[in-house]
Design a protein around this motif. Structure first.
Motif, short mmCIF file in Angstrom:
data_model
loop_
_atom_site.label_atom_id
_atom_site.label_comp_id
_atom_site.label_asym_id
_atom_site.label_seq_id
_atom_site.Cartn_x
_atom_site.Cartn_y
_atom_site.Cartn_z
N ALA A 179 0.75 -1.04 0.08
CA ALA A 179 -0.14 -0.11 -0.20
C ALA A 179 0.79 1.21 -0.06
CB ALA A 179 -0.98 0.13 1.12
N GLN A 180 1.68 1.29 1.03
CA GLN A 180 2.64 2.57 0.90
C GLN A 180 3.41 2.84 -0.20
OE1 GLN A 180 2.59 4.73 3.54
NE2 GLN A 180 3.94 6.35 2.06
N GLY A 226 -3.70 -4.22 -0.30
CA GLY A 226 -3.48 -3.72 0.91
C GLY A 226 -3.85 -4.81 2.07
N ARG A 227 -3.34 -4.69 3.19
CA ARG A 227 -3.48 -5.91 4.32
C ARG A 227 -5.17 -5.84 4.64
NH1 ARG A 227 1.61 -4.15 7.84
NH2 ARG A 227 0.75 -2.09 6.85
N GLU A 253 -9.04 -0.55 4.46
CA GLU A 253 -8.54 0.65 4.53
C GLU A 253 -7.28 1.10 3.89
OE1 GLU A 253 -7.07 3.85 8.38
OE2 GLU A 253 -7.56 1.68 8.71
N GLU A 254 -6.42 0.49 3.95
CA GLU A 254 -5.10 0.49 3.09
C GLU A 254 -5.53 0.48 1.62
OE1 GLU A 254 -1.40 -1.18 5.61
OE2 GLU A 254 -2.16 -2.44 3.79
N LYS A 307 -7.16 3.95 0.82
CA LYS A 307 -6.15 4.89 0.56
C LYS A 307 -5.06 4.74 -0.61
CE LYS A 307 -5.26 5.53 5.39
NZ LYS A 307 -4.44 5.42 6.57
#
Length: 337
Positions: free
Chosen positions: A86-87, A106-107, A110-111, A114
């Motif tokens: 994600a990051q 993402g995990r 929410e991730e 984003k």
């Protein structure tokens, strides 16, 4: 005056992680598209040496930030451990680059939201390597159902048993992986079912998650290695999912997606325990019609499709983005979060 045709744009890509999967995706892209590998980041020396054989002109950079900030790159292919997805995707999109990321994006949902928000803000195309969509066998099943040849689908059975399980220790740490066999294998099954059924809302999810045969109540120490999940869509379609690591499957793997409709049935399944060879079959009563048989070199095809889309329109795709969010939300509900 004779006009010269416009030259076809050549994409210059960065590859973040070229272990076995990342290298496979890179080679598929380089061998089947006009894209080039401009830069690579890979901390493992042996993996880096192997990657040089396919990407002879690529520059090896020391960090993901150095790669992502490179102004000469049009897109980033991400094949790093799940906790980084994600990051790194957000950073790449914020730097104005398209992204092709290994699953999971993402995990948790929410991730994923984003990352989707970053894709929308940057107006750059985002895709995830949900690779089974692009097998010839599953494409045949998808088309069969979309054409109405087996009627209205009312039940789906999904199975993915991996007799080995992952060999990297981070898969077994929920903080780094986001989950066990559901996050690793079940995400493919959920995507295949939702995609084929046109992403209906899921109104009910009941899951039973196990670690070494014991039902789990928390994920603080372990992730699940066996899952049995029952879902019901807003259209009352029943979707049953079962997946595992290290199970005694009697073969390397059992991979199946079976669809039952009002006019027949269809299945996508692996051959002789293979992780790579698949058939597609159509059923009517006791009759079986084989639609697709191996061989099929599919493993890097999702990346090739991503490049083809970039060449046509490197823009935010709201439909694809919504699918990624919906799948992540279902995975969250399976985990009770």
């Amino acid at each position: 005056m004779i006009e010269t045709p416009p030259t076809k744009k050549e994409l210059n890509l960065g590859f973040l992680g070229v272990g076995w999967i990342g290298r496979n995706r890179m080679e598929a892209i380089l061998n089947n598209t006009s894209a080039t590998a401009g830069a690579i980041v890979e901390p493992d020396a042996e993996n880096a040496e192997e990657a040089k054989k396919a990407a002879k002109n690529a520059i090896f950079k020391d960090s993901s930030k150095e790669l992502i900030s490179d102004p000469n790159l049009d897109g980033i292919v991400i094949a790093t451990p799940s906790a980084m997805h994600a990051q790194q995707s957000i950073e790449a999109l914020n730097s104005g680059k398209a992204v092709f990321c290994q699953k999971p994006l993402g995990r948790n949902s929410e991730e994923v939201r984003k990352v989707v928000a970053a894709s929308k803000k940057a107006d750059k195309f985002l895709a995830v390597d949900l690779s089974y969509r692009y097998t010839k066998a599953f494409k045949a099943i998808f088309d069969l159902i979309k054409n109405g040849e087996i009627g209205d689908i009312y039940a789906v059975d999904l199975v993915f048993h991996n007799a080995y399980g992952p060999d990297k220790e981070w898969f077994y740490d929920i903080k780094r992986s986001g989950g066990g066999c559901v996050m690793d294998l079940g995400i493919h099954l959920v995507d295949m079912a939702l995609w084929t059924l046109n992403f209906p809302k899921i109104k009910e999810v009941r899951s039973h998650l196990f670690h070494k045969g014991q039902k789990m109540d928390s994920f603080e120490e372990h992730v699940e290695d066996f899952a049995s999940v029952a879902m019901t869509s807003e259209k009352d379609q029943v979707i049953n999912l079962e997946c595992s690591w290290h199970v005694s499957a009697g073969k390397d793997a059992v991979i199946e997606a079976k669809f039952y409709g009002t006019r027949g049935g269809a299945s996508f399944k692996n051959v002789n325990g293979s992780f790579y060879d698949f058939t597609a079959e159509k059923y009517h009563g006791t009759q079986t019609e084989t639609l697709v048989t191996p061989p099929d070199e599919w493993s890097g095809r999702a990346g090739v499709v991503w490049v083809e889309n970039l060449l046509q329109n490197n823009k935010f795709d709201p439909a694809t983005a919504e699918e990624l969010i919906q799948t992540a939300e279902v995975i969250d509900r399976i985990y009770g979060r």
